[in-house]
Design an enzyme around this catalytic site. Structure first.
Site, mmCIF file in Angstrom:
data_model
loop_
_atom_site.group_PDB
_atom_site.id
_atom_site.type_symbol
_atom_site.label_atom_id
_atom_site.label_comp_id
_atom_site.label_asym_id
_atom_site.label_seq_id
_atom_site.Cartn_x
_atom_site.Cartn_y
_atom_site.Cartn_z
ATOM 1 N N LYS A 87 10.824 1.422 18.582
ATOM 2 C CA LYS A 87 10.499 2.375 17.485
ATOM 3 C C LYS A 87 9.166 3.216 18.251
ATOM 4 C CE LYS A 87 10.096 3.537 12.770
ATOM 5 N NZ LYS A 87 9.544 2.926 11.400
HETATM 6 C C1 E4P Z 1 10.571 4.002 8.496
HETATM 7 O O1 E4P Z 1 11.185 3.806 9.556
HETATM 8 C C2 E4P Z 1 9.407 4.705 8.255
HETATM 9 O O2 E4P Z 1 8.367 4.289 9.054
HETATM 10 C C3 E4P Z 1 9.074 4.615 6.778
HETATM 11 O O3 E4P Z 1 10.637 4.815 5.785
HETATM 12 C C4 E4P Z 1 8.237 5.560 6.146
HETATM 13 O O4 E4P Z 1 8.267 5.483 4.874
HETATM 14 P P1 E4P Z 1 6.975 6.088 3.818
HETATM 15 O O5 E4P Z 1 6.885 7.558 4.144
HETATM 16 O O6 E4P Z 1 7.334 5.661 2.422
HETATM 17 O O7 E4P Z 1 5.714 5.397 4.410
#
Ligand code: E4P
Length: 218
Positions: A87
């Site tokens: 990622k």
């Molecule tokens: C996933 O890949 C993201 O990092 C995550 O969904 C972010 O979510 P949030 O905005 O609730 O922190």
């Protein structure tokens, strides 16, 4: 649409997996910190543990923000397990790293995406997944679901293979809206997935069936 659970909590991942509908997991440094996982080695062990439970794509995020650091970290994460997806943030260095990994057959998830332009660059660089953040856009009075729909339209029109992974899902309705928008994947908190099951008529119907059965059978 594939379902990923958006957590680094092993109990929640086990529970989602036990439901029989889980296709993968996404994590980020904040979610890892929430589980109090400290240090590189502990993080690596944790990712391996997640992969052992899920047997689906597991996004593991790099901490480095420079290209060389991202490559070093990403290669080491990808070597942990074939299910790991590296990622990377949607920055100039991140896009460069997406291209580097795509050229070497290593799968990536380009994260922190808030515009169609960012999604276009991620796809052109060969990202496996692009993660538009629905909830964080809604938080600032923009329309997160509309961004998902826009990216889906552009990718389909131009034949990009990058999968649209709706992230920052906050509740059950977001999941349905992203389904309607054509997202390939939604990564969700466990509570939002479980919310899909809730219906008062299911609950009252089951209670009635059991009561009728008990009345006759004692
Ligand atoms: C996933 O890949 C993201 O990092 C995550 O969904 C972010 O979510 P949030 O905005 O609730 O922190």
């Amino acid at each position: 649409m594939k379902f990923f659970v958006d957590t680094a909590n092993l109990d929640q991942i086990r529970e989602a997996h036990a439901m029989g509908v889980l296709d993968g997991v996404t994590t980020n440094p904040s979610l890892m910190a929430r589980e109090n996982i400290r240090g590189e080695e502990a993080c690596r062990r944790h990712y391996v543990e997640i992969c052992r439970i899920v047997q689906g794509d597991v996004s593991a995020e790099v901490i480095a923000t420079d290209f060389e650091g991202m490559v070093r970290e990403g290669e080491s994460l990808a070597a942990l397990d074939p299910h790991i997806v590296v990622k990377l943030p949607c920055t100039a260095e991140g896009i460069r790293a997406v291209r580097y990994f795509a050229d070497r057959g290593i799968r990536t998830n380009c994260t922190l995406v808030f515009s169609v332009g960012q999604a276009l660059l991620a796809a052109k660089a060969g990202a496996t997944y692009v993660s538009p953040f629905v909830g964080r856009l809604d938080d600032i009075s923009e329309d997160g679901v509309e961004l998902v729909a826009h990216i889906v339209r552009v990718y389909r029109a131009y034949g990009f293979k990058t999968q649209v992974l709706a992230a920052s899902i906050r509740h059950t309705r977001h999941i349905i809206q992203c389904l309607d928008a054509g997202a390939d994947v939604a990564t969700c908190p466990l509570a939002a997935i479980k919310g899909l099951l809730k219906h008062p008529l299911t609950e009252s119907g089951l209670a009635q069936f059991l009561a009728d059965h008990a009345r006759v059978n004692g």
